[in-house]
Design an enzyme around this catalytic site. Structure first.
Site, PDB file in Angstrom:
ATOM      1  N   ASN A   1     -10.110  -0.182   1.104  1.00  0.00           N
ATOM      2  CA  ASN A   1      -8.681   0.056   1.216  1.00  0.00           C
ATOM      3  C   ASN A   1      -8.542  -0.435  -0.285  1.00  0.00           C
ATOM      4  O   ASN A   1      -8.441  -1.360  -0.587  1.00  0.00           O
ATOM      5  CB  ASN A   1      -8.257  -0.727   2.168  1.00  0.00           C
ATOM      6  CG  ASN A   1      -6.508  -0.758   2.075  1.00  0.00           C
ATOM      7  OD1 ASN A   1      -5.917  -0.434   1.069  1.00  0.00           O
ATOM      8  ND2 ASN A   1      -5.968  -1.501   3.175  1.00  0.00           N
TER       9      ASN A   1
ATOM     10  N   HIS B   1      -2.909   7.283   3.684  1.00  0.00           N
ATOM     11  CA  HIS B   1      -3.295   5.901   2.991  1.00  0.00           C
ATOM     12  C   HIS B   1      -4.697   5.485   3.541  1.00  0.00           C
ATOM     13  O   HIS B   1      -4.743   5.638   4.751  1.00  0.00           O
ATOM     14  CB  HIS B   1      -2.237   4.721   3.121  1.00  0.00           C
ATOM     15  CG  HIS B   1      -3.085   3.311   2.671  1.00  0.00           C
ATOM     16  ND1 HIS B   1      -3.772   3.192   1.672  1.00  0.00           N
ATOM     17  CD2 HIS B   1      -2.978   2.162   3.409  1.00  0.00           C
ATOM     18  CE1 HIS B   1      -4.070   1.825   1.612  1.00  0.00           C
ATOM     19  NE2 HIS B   1      -3.733   1.316   2.540  1.00  0.00           N
TER      20      HIS B   1
ATOM     21  N   CYS C   1       0.850  -1.246  -0.037  1.00  0.00           N
ATOM     22  CA  CYS C   1       0.000   0.038   0.035  1.00  0.00           C
ATOM     23  C   CYS C   1       0.861   1.201  -0.012  1.00  0.00           C
ATOM     24  O   CYS C   1       0.229   2.129  -0.245  1.00  0.00           O
ATOM     25  CB  CYS C   1      -0.990  -0.005   1.279  1.00  0.00           C
ATOM     26  SG  CYS C   1      -1.874  -1.709   1.256  1.00  0.00           S
TER      27      CYS C   1
HETATM   28  N1  ACO Z   1     -17.491  -9.082  10.745  1.00  0.00           N
HETATM   29  C1  ACO Z   1     -17.536  -9.410  12.167  1.00  0.00           C
HETATM   30  N2  ACO Z   1     -16.714  -9.984  12.985  1.00  0.00           N
HETATM   31  C2  ACO Z   1     -15.538  -9.944  12.542  1.00  0.00           C
HETATM   32  C3  ACO Z   1     -15.183  -9.446  11.283  1.00  0.00           C
HETATM   33  C4  ACO Z   1     -16.088  -8.965  10.295  1.00  0.00           C
HETATM   34  N3  ACO Z   1     -16.021  -8.622   9.153  1.00  0.00           N
HETATM   35  N4  ACO Z   1     -13.963  -9.506  11.074  1.00  0.00           N
HETATM   36  C5  ACO Z   1     -13.467 -10.165  12.283  1.00  0.00           C
HETATM   37  N5  ACO Z   1     -14.389 -10.318  13.236  1.00  0.00           N
HETATM   38  C6  ACO Z   1     -14.371 -10.571  14.769  1.00  0.00           C
HETATM   39  C7  ACO Z   1     -12.979 -11.607  14.784  1.00  0.00           C
HETATM   40  O1  ACO Z   1     -13.365 -13.015  14.330  1.00  0.00           O
HETATM   41  C8  ACO Z   1     -12.934 -11.452  16.551  1.00  0.00           C
HETATM   42  O2  ACO Z   1     -13.742 -12.121  16.962  1.00  0.00           O
HETATM   43  P1  ACO Z   1     -13.470 -13.201  18.231  1.00  0.00           P
HETATM   44  O3  ACO Z   1     -13.328 -12.426  19.279  1.00  0.00           O
HETATM   45  O4  ACO Z   1     -14.601 -14.140  18.623  1.00  0.00           O
HETATM   46  O5  ACO Z   1     -12.182 -14.029  17.740  1.00  0.00           O
HETATM   47  C9  ACO Z   1     -13.654  -9.862  16.647  1.00  0.00           C
HETATM   48  O6  ACO Z   1     -14.422  -9.590  15.543  1.00  0.00           O
HETATM   49  C10 ACO Z   1     -12.499  -8.934  17.130  1.00  0.00           C
HETATM   50  O7  ACO Z   1     -11.209  -9.024  16.154  1.00  0.00           O
HETATM   51  P2  ACO Z   1     -10.339  -8.126  15.975  1.00  0.00           P
HETATM   52  O8  ACO Z   1      -9.182  -8.665  15.058  1.00  0.00           O
HETATM   53  O9  ACO Z   1      -9.870  -7.854  17.529  1.00  0.00           O
HETATM   54  O10 ACO Z   1     -11.026  -6.851  15.550  1.00  0.00           O
HETATM   55  P3  ACO Z   1      -9.992  -5.592  15.415  1.00  0.00           P
HETATM   56  O11 ACO Z   1     -11.089  -4.528  16.097  1.00  0.00           O
HETATM   57  O12 ACO Z   1      -8.994  -5.518  15.536  1.00  0.00           O
HETATM   58  O13 ACO Z   1     -10.464  -5.201  13.766  1.00  0.00           O
HETATM   59  C11 ACO Z   1      -9.195  -5.209  11.899  1.00  0.00           C
HETATM   60  C12 ACO Z   1     -10.055  -6.012  12.862  1.00  0.00           C
HETATM   61  C13 ACO Z   1     -10.433  -4.203  11.095  1.00  0.00           C
HETATM   62  C14 ACO Z   1      -9.036  -5.988  10.752  1.00  0.00           C
HETATM   63  C15 ACO Z   1      -8.070  -4.518  12.473  1.00  0.00           C
HETATM   64  O14 ACO Z   1      -7.402  -5.137  13.126  1.00  0.00           O
HETATM   65  C16 ACO Z   1      -7.555  -3.548  11.264  1.00  0.00           C
HETATM   66  O15 ACO Z   1      -8.046  -2.651  10.610  1.00  0.00           O
HETATM   67  N6  ACO Z   1      -6.187  -3.742  11.178  1.00  0.00           N
HETATM   68  C17 ACO Z   1      -5.438  -3.352  10.150  1.00  0.00           C
HETATM   69  C18 ACO Z   1      -5.869  -3.974   8.903  1.00  0.00           C
HETATM   70  C19 ACO Z   1      -5.339  -3.163   7.592  1.00  0.00           C
HETATM   71  O16 ACO Z   1      -5.310  -1.923   7.668  1.00  0.00           O
HETATM   72  N7  ACO Z   1      -4.755  -3.799   6.916  1.00  0.00           N
HETATM   73  C20 ACO Z   1      -4.516  -3.330   5.672  1.00  0.00           C
HETATM   74  C21 ACO Z   1      -3.429  -2.438   5.846  1.00  0.00           C
HETATM   75  S1  ACO Z   1      -1.952  -2.377   4.952  1.00  0.00           S
HETATM   76  C22 ACO Z   1      -2.676  -2.321   3.344  1.00  0.00           C
HETATM   77  O17 ACO Z   1      -3.381  -1.461   3.256  1.00  0.00           O
HETATM   78  C23 ACO Z   1      -2.495  -3.535   2.586  1.00  0.00           C
END
Ligand code: ACO
Length: 327
Positions: A284, A254, A113
Site C-alpha cells: 500500500n 487504491h 490514501c
Molecule cells: N502476521 C501474523 N499475524 C498477524 C499479523 C501479521 N502480520 N497481523 C495481524 N496478525 C494476527 C492478529 O494479531 C490476530 O491475532 P489474534 O487473533 O491472536 O488476535 C490475527 O492475525 C487476525 O487479526 P485480524 O485483524 O482479524 O486479521 P485480518 O484478517 O482482519 O487482517 C488486516 C488484518 C490485513 C490489517 C485487515 O484487517 C485489513 O486489511 N484492514 C484494512 C487495512 C488497510 O487497508 N489499511 C489501510 C487502508 S487506508 C490506507 O490505505 C492508509
C-alpha cells in the site's frame, strides 16, 4: 471544455523488502501476509531521500509524457501523508522549485490514501473554472519513515513510491478527460487510522512513546469501511454518469488490500478481472498507488484512447472518493 489527464509518471525506489525478509525481524510469515493482504513485497526509500525526491522523478516523467514544460504549469497539488517537513514548507513548493515551475502555485493536500483522487478532482474544478490550463497532481509517500517496524499489524502493509499526473484543459470535441468525481469523508472514523503525534494536539516531545509517532490502525474497522465505500463509489459514479458496469473497461482501486477488493467485487457481482491489482509488488503506497497503477497499465498497453476507467480510493480521515475518466 474538459480536464484531461495528459501524462502520467511514477517512481518506486530500488530497495525491495520481501515478506520473507520481514518475517526475520517481526513475528509474521509470508503465508499470513499473502493470504490476508495479497502483498508479496514492498519498496523502501533510499537513506537520505524524502517524499519530494521521489515526487520529482515521477513528475518529470509525467511532464515529458504530457509534452508540457515545467514553466507551463499553473499549479502543483501534492497529496502526501509524509511531507519532507512537518508541516512547512509544503512539499509541493519543494517540487515546484526543483522542477523550475516558475509560474506555478503549489500546495499540499491531506486526504490520506484518497489524496490523489482529491487532487485530481480539485485540478479538474480549477481547469473547468477557466483560470488554469496545466496542473500537476502528485501523490508521494515515504510511509516506511512513519511505520513501526516492530508492529506486525501495520508494518507488513505499507510501501514507498510516487506518482504524478499532468491535468490539462482539453478543448477538442473528443470528450476525453475526467467526466465525474465524487469526494466524501466520514470524520467520525478518523481515530481508526491516524498518526497521533506531531500536530498541535500532541506535539513531538523528548521522551515521547515512540508508538505515538507511527501509523496506528484499527485494521478491522478500516477493512469494513473500505469494503462498504467501494460499493458506494462504484454504484454512485455509474448512476451519476448514467452508465452500466459493462461500459467500464477497468476499475483501478487504491491498492490497500486485495481482500478488500475481492469482498467489494463479490458484493457487486463484478468479476475480479475488471479490477487492476498490483499490490503484490508494491504493497500500500497510499496516495501514490493509483498513479503507479495507471502508469503500469500504460506500460502494459492496457489503456486505450476512449476507454472508460473508474478509479476509487479510501483512507485516513476517513475519506473516500472516485473518478470516472474517459482515457
Ligand atoms: N502476521 C501474523 N499475524 C498477524 C499479523 C501479521 N502480520 N497481523 C495481524 N496478525 C494476527 C492478529 O494479531 C490476530 O491475532 P489474534 O487473533 O491472536 O488476535 C490475527 O492475525 C487476525 O487479526 P485480524 O485483524 O482479524 O486479521 P485480518 O484478517 O482482519 O487482517 C488486516 C488484518 C490485513 C490489517 C485487515 O484487517 C485489513 O486489511 N484492514 C484494512 C487495512 C488497510 O487497508 N489499511 C489501510 C487502508 S487506508 C490506507 O490505505 C492508509
Amino acid at each position: 471544455m474538459i480536464a484531461e489527464i495528459r501524462g502520467i509518471g511514477s517512481f518506486v525506489p530500488e530497495k525491495i523488502i520481501t515478506n520473507e525478509e520481514l518475517a526475520q525481524t517481526v513475528d509474521t510469515t509470508d503465508g499470513w501476509i499473502r493470504e490476508h493482504t495479497g502483498i508479496e513485497k514492498r519498496r523502501i526509500i533510499a537513506p537520505g531521500e524524502a517524499a519530494s525526491d521521489m515526487a520529482i522523478r515521477a513528475a518529470r516523467m509525467a511532464l515529458e509524457r504530457a509534452q508540457v514544460g515545467p514553466e507551463e504549469l499553473d499549479l502543483i497539488i501534492t497529496a502526501t501523508a509524509t511531507p519532507d517537513y512537518s508541516n512547512f514548507p509544503a512539499t509541493a513548493c519543494l517540487i515546484q522549485h526543483e522542477l523550475g515551475a516558475e509560474h506555478s502555485g503549489a500546495f499540499d493536500l491531506a486526504a490520506g490514501c484518497t489524496g490523489f483522487i482529491y487532487g485530481l478532482s480539485v485540478a479538474r474544478g480549477m481547469i473547468l473554472a477557466g483560470d488554469y490550463r496545466n496542473i500537476l497532481v502528485v501523490g508521494t509517500e515515504a510511509l516506511s519513515r512513519i511505520t513501526n517496524w516492530q508492529d506486525r499489524n501495520t508494518c507488513v502493509l505499507f510501501g514507498d513510491g510516487a506518482g504524478a499526473a499532468v491535468v490539462s484543459a482539453n478543448n477538442n470535441q473528443d470528450n476525453r478527460g475526467i467526466l465525474q468525481t465524487m469526494l466524501r469523508s466520514e470524520g467520525a472514523g478518523g481515530e481508526h487510522l491516524m498518526r497521533r503525534a506531531g500536530g498541535s494536539r500532541m506535539p513531538f516531545t523528548p521522551g515521547m512513546d515512540p508508538a505515538e509517532t507511527f501509523i496506528s490502525m484499527n485494521g478491522r474497522r478500516v477493512y469494513g469501511f473500505a469494503v462498504r465505500v467501494c460499493t458506494i463509489l462504484i454504484n454512485s459514479l455509474l448512476r451519476k454518469a448514467n452508465l452500466h458496469l459493462r461500459d467500464i473497461k477497468h476499475i483501478v482501486p487504491h491498492q490497500a488490500n486485495e481482500r478488500i477488493i475481492q469482498a467489494a467485487a463479490e458484493r457487486l457481482s463484478i468479476s475480479l478481472d475488471k479490477f487492476y491489482l498490483n499490490i503484490a509488488e508494491y504493497a500500500n503506497t497510499s496516495s501514490a498507488s493509483i498513479p503507479i497503477a495507471l502508469r503500469e497499465m500504460e506500460e502494459k498497453d492496457l489503456l486505450h484512447k476512449g476507454d472508460l476507467i473508474l478509479t476509487l480510493a479510501f483512507g485516513a480521515g476517513l475519506t473516500y472518493g472516485g473518478l470516472l475518466i474517459r482515457w
